[in-house]
Structures are given as C-alpha cells and as structure tokens.
Design an enzyme around this catalytic site. Sequence first.
Site, PDB file in Angstrom:
ATOM      1  N   HIS A  45     -11.476 -14.445   3.052  1.00  0.00           N
ATOM      2  CA  HIS A  45     -12.690 -13.643   2.876  1.00  0.00           C
ATOM      3  C   HIS A  45     -13.881 -14.506   2.468  1.00  0.00           C
ATOM      4  O   HIS A  45     -14.988 -14.353   3.008  1.00  0.00           O
ATOM      5  CB  HIS A  45     -12.452 -12.533   1.853  1.00  0.00           C
ATOM      6  CG  HIS A  45     -11.412 -11.541   2.285  1.00  0.00           C
ATOM      7  ND1 HIS A  45     -10.997 -10.499   1.494  1.00  0.00           N
ATOM      8  CD2 HIS A  45     -10.697 -11.448   3.440  1.00  0.00           C
ATOM      9  CE1 HIS A  45     -10.074  -9.806   2.133  1.00  0.00           C
ATOM     10  NE2 HIS A  45      -9.867 -10.366   3.320  1.00  0.00           N
TER      11      HIS A  45
ATOM     12  N   ASP B 264     -11.654 -11.835  10.705  1.00  0.00           N
ATOM     13  CA  ASP B 264     -10.550 -12.055   9.770  1.00  0.00           C
ATOM     14  C   ASP B 264      -9.303 -12.530  10.526  1.00  0.00           C
ATOM     15  O   ASP B 264      -8.777 -11.809  11.365  1.00  0.00           O
ATOM     16  CB  ASP B 264     -10.272 -10.696   9.104  1.00  0.00           C
ATOM     17  CG  ASP B 264      -9.319 -10.788   7.952  1.00  0.00           C
ATOM     18  OD1 ASP B 264      -8.927 -11.899   7.575  1.00  0.00           O
ATOM     19  OD2 ASP B 264      -8.972  -9.720   7.420  1.00  0.00           O
TER      20      ASP B 264
ATOM     21  N   MET C  60       2.505  -5.928  -7.591  1.00  0.00           N
ATOM     22  CA  MET C  60       1.183  -5.357  -7.295  1.00  0.00           C
ATOM     23  C   MET C  60       1.303  -4.182  -6.324  1.00  0.00           C
ATOM     24  O   MET C  60       2.141  -4.199  -5.430  1.00  0.00           O
ATOM     25  CB  MET C  60       0.313  -6.462  -6.677  1.00  0.00           C
ATOM     26  CG  MET C  60      -1.080  -6.047  -6.274  1.00  0.00           C
ATOM     27  SD  MET C  60      -1.187  -5.371  -4.605  1.00  0.00           S
ATOM     28  CE  MET C  60      -1.849  -6.752  -3.687  1.00  0.00           C
TER      29      MET C  60
ATOM     30  N   GLU D 287     -10.949  -6.703  -4.786  1.00  0.00           N
ATOM     31  CA  GLU D 287     -10.829  -7.730  -3.736  1.00  0.00           C
ATOM     32  C   GLU D 287     -12.063  -7.717  -2.841  1.00  0.00           C
ATOM     33  O   GLU D 287     -12.246  -6.807  -2.045  1.00  0.00           O
ATOM     34  CB  GLU D 287      -9.564  -7.476  -2.906  1.00  0.00           C
ATOM     35  CG  GLU D 287      -9.390  -8.513  -1.811  1.00  0.00           C
ATOM     36  CD  GLU D 287      -8.117  -8.317  -1.008  1.00  0.00           C
ATOM     37  OE1 GLU D 287      -7.178  -7.648  -1.498  1.00  0.00           O
ATOM     38  OE2 GLU D 287      -8.063  -8.827   0.117  1.00  0.00           O
TER      39      GLU D 287
ATOM     40  N   GLU E  33      -9.637 -13.748  -1.929  1.00  0.00           N
ATOM     41  CA  GLU E  33      -8.829 -14.118  -0.758  1.00  0.00           C
ATOM     42  C   GLU E  33      -9.465 -15.304  -0.046  1.00  0.00           C
ATOM     43  O   GLU E  33     -10.672 -15.299   0.236  1.00  0.00           O
ATOM     44  CB  GLU E  33      -8.694 -12.923   0.190  1.00  0.00           C
ATOM     45  CG  GLU E  33      -7.963 -13.315   1.472  1.00  0.00           C
ATOM     46  CD  GLU E  33      -7.520 -12.130   2.295  1.00  0.00           C
ATOM     47  OE1 GLU E  33      -7.025 -11.145   1.714  1.00  0.00           O
ATOM     48  OE2 GLU E  33      -7.659 -12.199   3.529  1.00  0.00           O
TER      49      GLU E  33
ATOM     50  N   ASP F 199       2.313   1.792   3.418  1.00  0.00           N
ATOM     51  CA  ASP F 199       3.221   0.797   4.022  1.00  0.00           C
ATOM     52  C   ASP F 199       4.646   1.309   3.863  1.00  0.00           C
ATOM     53  O   ASP F 199       5.523   1.002   4.664  1.00  0.00           O
ATOM     54  CB  ASP F 199       3.177  -0.549   3.284  1.00  0.00           C
ATOM     55  CG  ASP F 199       1.835  -1.232   3.370  1.00  0.00           C
ATOM     56  OD1 ASP F 199       1.061  -0.880   4.267  1.00  0.00           O
ATOM     57  OD2 ASP F 199       1.579  -2.108   2.520  1.00  0.00           O
TER      58      ASP F 199
ATOM     59  N   ASP G   6      -1.410 -13.139   1.699  1.00  0.00           N
ATOM     60  CA  ASP G   6      -1.920 -11.999   2.456  1.00  0.00           C
ATOM     61  C   ASP G   6      -2.307 -12.497   3.844  1.00  0.00           C
ATOM     62  O   ASP G   6      -3.473 -12.750   4.130  1.00  0.00           O
ATOM     63  CB  ASP G   6      -3.121 -11.365   1.744  1.00  0.00           C
ATOM     64  CG  ASP G   6      -3.532 -10.083   2.447  1.00  0.00           C
ATOM     65  OD1 ASP G   6      -2.739  -9.588   3.277  1.00  0.00           O
ATOM     66  OD2 ASP G   6      -4.634  -9.574   2.191  1.00  0.00           O
TER      67      ASP G   6
ATOM     68  N   ASP H 101      -5.052 -13.781  -3.164  1.00  0.00           N
ATOM     69  CA  ASP H 101      -4.552 -13.618  -1.794  1.00  0.00           C
ATOM     70  C   ASP H 101      -4.715 -14.950  -1.066  1.00  0.00           C
ATOM     71  O   ASP H 101      -5.829 -15.357  -0.718  1.00  0.00           O
ATOM     72  CB  ASP H 101      -5.333 -12.521  -1.048  1.00  0.00           C
ATOM     73  CG  ASP H 101      -4.825 -11.125  -1.386  1.00  0.00           C
ATOM     74  OD1 ASP H 101      -3.938 -11.007  -2.260  1.00  0.00           O
ATOM     75  OD2 ASP H 101      -5.320 -10.155  -0.774  1.00  0.00           O
TER      76      ASP H 101
ATOM     77  N   LYS I  94     -14.694  -8.737   0.180  1.00  0.00           N
ATOM     78  CA  LYS I  94     -14.654  -9.191   1.580  1.00  0.00           C
ATOM     79  C   LYS I  94     -16.039  -8.933   2.162  1.00  0.00           C
ATOM     80  O   LYS I  94     -16.608  -7.872   1.906  1.00  0.00           O
ATOM     81  CB  LYS I  94     -13.577  -8.418   2.349  1.00  0.00           C
ATOM     82  CG  LYS I  94     -13.352  -8.926   3.764  1.00  0.00           C
ATOM     83  CD  LYS I  94     -12.190  -8.211   4.461  1.00  0.00           C
ATOM     84  CE  LYS I  94     -11.937  -8.810   5.829  1.00  0.00           C
ATOM     85  NZ  LYS I  94     -10.876  -8.104   6.572  1.00  0.00           N
TER      86      LYS I  94
ATOM     87  N   ASP J  91      -6.389 -14.210   8.994  1.00  0.00           N
ATOM     88  CA  ASP J  91      -5.124 -14.108   8.242  1.00  0.00           C
ATOM     89  C   ASP J  91      -4.103 -15.160   8.653  1.00  0.00           C
ATOM     90  O   ASP J  91      -2.925 -14.862   8.878  1.00  0.00           O
ATOM     91  CB  ASP J  91      -4.493 -12.712   8.426  1.00  0.00           C
ATOM     92  CG  ASP J  91      -5.209 -11.665   7.593  1.00  0.00           C
ATOM     93  OD1 ASP J  91      -5.853 -12.021   6.593  1.00  0.00           O
ATOM     94  OD2 ASP J  91      -5.101 -10.466   7.936  1.00  0.00           O
TER      95      ASP J  91
ATOM     96  N   HIS K 207       0.885  -1.165   0.000  1.00  0.00           N
ATOM     97  CA  HIS K 207       0.000   0.000   0.000  1.00  0.00           C
ATOM     98  C   HIS K 207       0.925   1.217   0.000  1.00  0.00           C
ATOM     99  O   HIS K 207       2.023   1.152   0.578  1.00  0.00           O
ATOM    100  CB  HIS K 207      -0.827   0.096   1.277  1.00  0.00           C
ATOM    101  CG  HIS K 207      -1.706  -1.074   1.570  1.00  0.00           C
ATOM    102  ND1 HIS K 207      -1.258  -2.188   2.223  1.00  0.00           N
ATOM    103  CD2 HIS K 207      -3.013  -1.293   1.314  1.00  0.00           C
ATOM    104  CE1 HIS K 207      -2.268  -3.057   2.367  1.00  0.00           C
ATOM    105  NE2 HIS K 207      -3.334  -2.536   1.812  1.00  0.00           N
TER     106      HIS K 207
END
Length: 388
Positions: free
Chosen positions: A221, A256, A89, A182, A218, A58, A288, A246, A184, A258, A55
Amino acid sequence: MTNFTPTAADRFTFGLWTVGNVGRDPFGEPTRQPLSAPYIVRKLAELGASGINLHDNDLVPIDATAAERDKIVSDLKAALAETGLKVPMATTNLFGDPAFKDGAFTSADRRVRAYALQKTMRSMDLGAELGAKTYVFWGGREGTEVDAGGKLMDALAWFRESLNFLAEYSESQGYGYRFALEPKPNEPRADIFLPTVGSALGFIPTLDKPELFGVNPEFAHETMAGLSFPHAIAQALDAGKLFHIDLNDQKMGRFDQDLRFGAENIKGAFFTVMLLEDTGYSGPLHFDAHALRTEDEAGVWAFARGCMRTYLILKDKVAQFHADPEITAALEAYRVEDTELAALSKFSPENAEALKNREFDREALGVRGPGLEALDQMTIELLMGVRG
Ligand code: GCO
Ligand code: MN
Ligand code: MN
C-alpha cells in the site's frame, strides 16, 4: 547457519483470503479451486506458520444460517485444536457486498452505516470466540471516485463515530481487542480515506480511546503511493502504534499486486526486517499476499513457504550486517559526535545563547563525505551473498 525452516516461534501468519485466493481478477475467472478453512489450517501448520487470520465471510458465507455458522466454526476450531495454530487477528468484510458500494462506515446512507456496525459487531464476536486479540479495519470501500457528493468532512466524522462505537462495544464485551487501521491509497476506490500510514497516525488522536488504536501498515500500500515502507513503519514504531503488519511486495505506482514478500523490493524488505527485529516488534508477522494467478495449488504452498523463508533469510542477513566489522566501522564513522554540542542540545536560555554565538566551520561541514556509497555497496554485496 539455519536451514530457514519456520516454526510457530517465528510468529508467521496468513489470511484465509491469502492462501485461499482463487486467482480471480477484474479481467478473468478463478484459476484455482477454493480450499476449505480446516484444510488451509492443516497445510499452514505443516509449513511452520503460527496462525491464520480471517474476515468474517472468509469463513462464514454472508447468507449462512445460524446452524451452518456453528458447524463451520466448530470444524475450524477442531483444526486449530489439532494443529495448535492460533487466530491472532480478525477483521470484517465491508467491501464485497453491493450494500457497501459507496462506503460502509462512511456511506452517506445512515442505514448502510448502521448495517456496517452490526456486521462488524457480529464479526468481532466471531473473532473473540476464536481468540483474536487484534482487530483490523481496512476501509477498502471508504472513499470516493468523485467528490461531488460533498461528504469529505462528514465521512471523517462518520468514520470516527463508528470506530468510537466499536471500541466501546469491545470494552463492554470484555474482548480486550486492540484495533489496527490499515491505510491504502486507492483500489478499489479511486481515493480511499486515510490513504497512508501518516494519515492514520494523524486520525488516531481524534478518537475517544486513542490508546486502543494503532496501525496495520502494508508494504504494497505505501509502495503504491510511491512511499517508502521502512519509513512508514519507523514512524508507526516511533509513535508506539505498530499493532500489526501486512508483509507482501509490489511494483511501485501500479495496481495492488500482493506479491510474495521480498519478490520485488529486496532492499525494502531487508530494511523492513531490520526495523522489526532491531526494535523488538513482537506482534504477528502477517503475509497479506497471494500466489500468482498463473499458479496451481502447489504454487500456493511454494508462495507461502517463500514468504516465510525470505523473512528468515533476511533476518539472518540482518544479524550478518550487525556482525560485519567493516560495516560496523562504516556505521560508526557515519555518525559524528561532539560532547560540547551534545551538552547544548537541551533548551535553556543559556544553551540557546551559547549555540547562537558558536562559530561553525560551515565549509568543512559541507565537505565531509559520509561514506554512504561504500556502506550501501557493502549492504548490496551482503544481500547478494558475497560477503562473509
Ligand atoms: C487489500 C487489503 C486487504 C486487507 C484485509 C484485512 O488490499 O485488499 O490489504 O487484504 O488487509 O481486508 O483487513
Ligand atoms: Mn493490500
Ligand atoms: Mn492488507
């Protein structure tokens, strides 16, 4: 038999936000120190990843000056050049800043929508500078807790308007981005717009340049929504829209989580790898996810190594599955062909008439056992390592 050590040819990528996750959650403070982007790049290169994704924020803090930005970007570029890692990406943080608390592209405040466009264009410039070819839109704040604001129809129109604007921007700059939506279902909003892969696939044809848009499904998700990830990616592949993926894991119906790829749903992970490998998906294999909050830095790299290693082991299991004669025979027996009926499968008035007049032994059709119990047990035993 390989030793399951990844190389750049395996196309594994991680987000700066994934291995860089410091372990903050809604109930507790960070449990790990932040890691710099160049450090992450060097560590991931050592472990055999092929790239990092990011991002805008980030890498570059939201309030950085132009000079600070340039220094940060050039330090990252030096690490990329030294290691050969790529940035396939890029994406925008349209969720962290309080300005986006009620949505970015779908905010009811036109000023927020315009600021979201500005921030995204700048982030697309950064991604293009780093060589990114896929641009992801994850609309974490695009949704509602209450629908009393009455914006459901408008929100979709605003979302569409922004995506159309940004696709034109990319083309006008010659960036050549392909965009991946994406989906979710929830978190951080109670209900996020375009909640599932199917929703995103339905939205894409309403855009001005649908050919530039695909999906970034993902694992976690779809699982949060109680849906099957392999089914979702099969539909994306069927539509020619699997632009990015993802990979992670998740217990069904929870917040979530992860988790490390393959940590929870080993069969779902196996059939995911099978679909990706058998259909020749050639995009990045992006993890991800993040290390458990319990972990220190060593745990972060164990997590990253584990994601890649599990993928490679499952890829090997897929090859074993296809090479297993008993499984192959069971798969062949599962499918029943009939040349006469095959000849009737394309519509013509004559074929329709012939099919209407055809006699079927309905009872016999209901009696046949397709052998799925045996096939599934063989799959499980293969995954448990007791076949071949
Ligand atoms: C999440 C999302 C994000 C996105 C990321 C890239 O649940 O927080 O999965 O990690 O993937 O913003 O678009
Ligand atoms: Mn996620
Ligand atoms: Mn994601």
